[in-house]
Write a protein that holds these residues in place. Structure first.
Motif, short mmCIF file in Angstrom:
data_model
loop_
_atom_site.label_atom_id
_atom_site.label_comp_id
_atom_site.label_asym_id
_atom_site.label_seq_id
_atom_site.Cartn_x
_atom_site.Cartn_y
_atom_site.Cartn_z
N GLY A 178 0.78 -1.22 0.00
CA GLY A 178 0.00 0.00 0.00
C GLY A 178 0.81 1.28 0.00
N TYR A 179 2.12 1.18 0.04
CA TYR A 179 2.98 2.36 0.05
C TYR A 179 3.68 2.54 -1.29
CZ TYR A 179 2.55 2.43 5.16
OH TYR A 179 2.06 2.49 6.44
N PRO A 180 3.62 3.73 -1.87
CA PRO A 180 4.44 4.01 -3.06
C PRO A 180 5.86 4.37 -2.61
CG PRO A 180 3.04 5.90 -2.56
CD PRO A 180 2.75 4.86 -1.52
N LEU A 181 6.81 3.54 -2.93
CA LEU A 181 8.17 3.69 -2.43
C LEU A 181 9.15 4.02 -3.55
CD1 LEU A 181 8.33 0.58 -0.06
CD2 LEU A 181 7.72 2.94 0.55
N LEU A 182 10.10 4.88 -3.25
CA LEU A 182 11.19 5.14 -4.18
C LEU A 182 12.13 3.95 -4.17
CD1 LEU A 182 12.43 7.39 -6.05
CD2 LEU A 182 13.93 7.91 -4.12
N ALA A 183 12.53 3.52 -5.36
CA ALA A 183 13.46 2.40 -5.48
C ALA A 183 14.67 2.83 -6.29
CB ALA A 183 12.77 1.20 -6.13
N LEU A 184 15.78 2.22 -6.01
CA LEU A 184 17.00 2.41 -6.80
C LEU A 184 17.40 1.05 -7.34
CD1 LEU A 184 19.39 4.07 -7.86
CD2 LEU A 184 20.55 3.66 -5.67
N ASN A 185 17.38 0.93 -8.67
CA ASN A 185 17.64 -0.35 -9.33
C ASN A 185 16.73 -1.45 -8.76
OD1 ASN A 185 19.67 0.79 -10.93
ND2 ASN A 185 21.23 0.44 -9.37
N GLY A 186 15.48 -1.08 -8.50
CA GLY A 186 14.48 -2.03 -8.05
C GLY A 186 14.48 -2.30 -6.56
N LYS A 187 15.43 -1.75 -5.82
CA LYS A 187 15.52 -2.00 -4.38
C LYS A 187 14.99 -0.80 -3.61
CE LYS A 187 19.52 -5.08 -4.82
NZ LYS A 187 20.92 -5.34 -4.41
N GLU A 215 12.75 3.13 4.34
CA GLU A 215 12.13 3.20 3.02
C GLU A 215 11.69 4.64 2.78
OE1 GLU A 215 10.15 -1.17 2.37
OE2 GLU A 215 9.17 0.18 3.80
N LEU A 216 11.65 5.03 1.52
CA LEU A 216 11.31 6.41 1.15
C LEU A 216 9.94 6.42 0.46
CD1 LEU A 216 14.77 7.68 -0.14
CD2 LEU A 216 13.81 7.78 2.17
N VAL A 217 8.96 7.00 1.15
CA VAL A 217 7.58 7.04 0.65
C VAL A 217 7.40 8.24 -0.27
CG1 VAL A 217 5.15 7.17 1.30
CG2 VAL A 217 6.77 5.92 2.75
N VAL A 218 6.79 8.00 -1.42
CA VAL A 218 6.48 9.07 -2.37
C VAL A 218 5.19 9.75 -1.94
CG1 VAL A 218 5.88 9.57 -4.77
CG2 VAL A 218 7.70 7.92 -4.24
N ILE A 219 5.23 11.07 -1.72
CA ILE A 219 4.08 11.84 -1.25
C ILE A 219 3.78 12.93 -2.26
CG2 ILE A 219 3.13 13.21 0.63
CD1 ILE A 219 5.27 11.91 2.46
N LYS A 220 2.64 12.82 -2.92
CA LYS A 220 2.26 13.79 -3.94
C LYS A 220 2.10 15.19 -3.32
CE LYS A 220 -1.55 14.99 -7.03
NZ LYS A 220 -2.89 14.58 -7.55
N VAL A 221 2.66 16.20 -3.97
CA VAL A 221 2.54 17.59 -3.51
C VAL A 221 1.40 18.25 -4.28
CG1 VAL A 221 3.66 19.84 -3.36
CG2 VAL A 221 4.98 17.74 -2.91
N SER A 222 0.42 18.76 -3.56
CA SER A 222 -0.70 19.46 -4.18
C SER A 222 -0.52 20.96 -4.01
CB SER A 222 -2.02 19.00 -3.56
OG SER A 222 -2.05 19.28 -2.18
N TYR A 223 -0.93 21.71 -5.04
CA TYR A 223 -0.75 23.17 -5.05
C TYR A 223 -2.11 23.86 -4.99
CZ TYR A 223 4.10 22.26 -6.39
OH TYR A 223 5.41 21.85 -6.41
#
Length: 223
Positions: A178-187, A215-223
């Protein structure tokens, strides 16, 4: 007369059932929206900030995904405000305002509150927030600096990139639990290292015996 068996013996090697990984696990080399990053540790998310030289760090500012209760079968979104215990602002950053958590009304939640749609992780723009884009596996900040893993394995943003940088591309987004995570080379595993009593830096490998996986969660920025 001895009777002969009518049953023949043979070796049987069953074919394994093909396992198709969930579509949500496939790395996505680009992201349609601008976003910031939160550091996920033990189910809690801490917002990152960026130093002037491009180093990505985090301190004591916690992020809470927007909550979405239901009444009579109708959905309604309200804001859960990210706060600190003492109500203070991020280290070395002025202009922080309470109540910057924001939801856009999309996504579902599991019983632990983890949202299953990337847009469920949103935050209203604040001037101190680092804002990123991802296109063709290249990560950039709002100043055009490129996300890199430099020679000492630290995660930071540079332009031009350092000539001895280990990685300047290869980033993607992977959806896990359920978390959108940043990955580097799939990790999706990164590591922290404490820089001071309140600040941690980020790396692609453990730097000290006290480094912890994050882990690094991707959080959409709204304007």
């Amino acid at each position: 007369m001895k009777s002969s068996s009518i049953f023949a013996t043979f070796d049987y090697y069953p074919h394994p059932t093909p396992v198709t990984p969930p579509t949500s696990q496939h790395p996505k080399p680009q992201y349609p929206d601008k976003f910031t990053l939160g550091v996920k540790i033990d189910g809690q998310i801490w917002l990152t900030f960026q130093e002037g030289d491009g180093q990505l760090e985090y301190d004591h500012i916690k992020y809470y995904p927007p909550s979405k209760p239901q009444w009579d079968g109708h959905r309604q979104t309200f804001t859960t405000q990210p706060v600190t215990e003492d109500g203070s602002e991020p280290t070395c950053h002025s202009g922080w305002k309470r109540g910057y958590g924001d939801g856009d009304g999309d996504g579902d939640s599991d019983e632990n509150g983890a949202n299953y749609h990337p847009n469920a992780f949103t935050i209203s723009y604040q001037s101190w927030l680092p804002v990123f884009t991802l296109k063709n596996t290249v990560l950039k900040d709002s100043h055009g600096k490129i996300g890199s893993i430099v020679a000492n394995h630290q995660f930071q943003f540079d332009y031009p990139v350092q000539p001895d940088a280990l990685y300047t591309s290869g980033f993607s987004i992977v959806y896990q639990n359920g978390y959108p995570l940043l990955a580097l080379n799939g990790k999706t595993t990164f590591w922290n290292s404490q820089a001071s009593s309140t600040i941690w830096k980020l790396y692609d490998k453990p730097i000290t015996s006290n480094s912890r996986s994050v882990e690094l969660v991707v959080i959409k920025v709204s304007y």
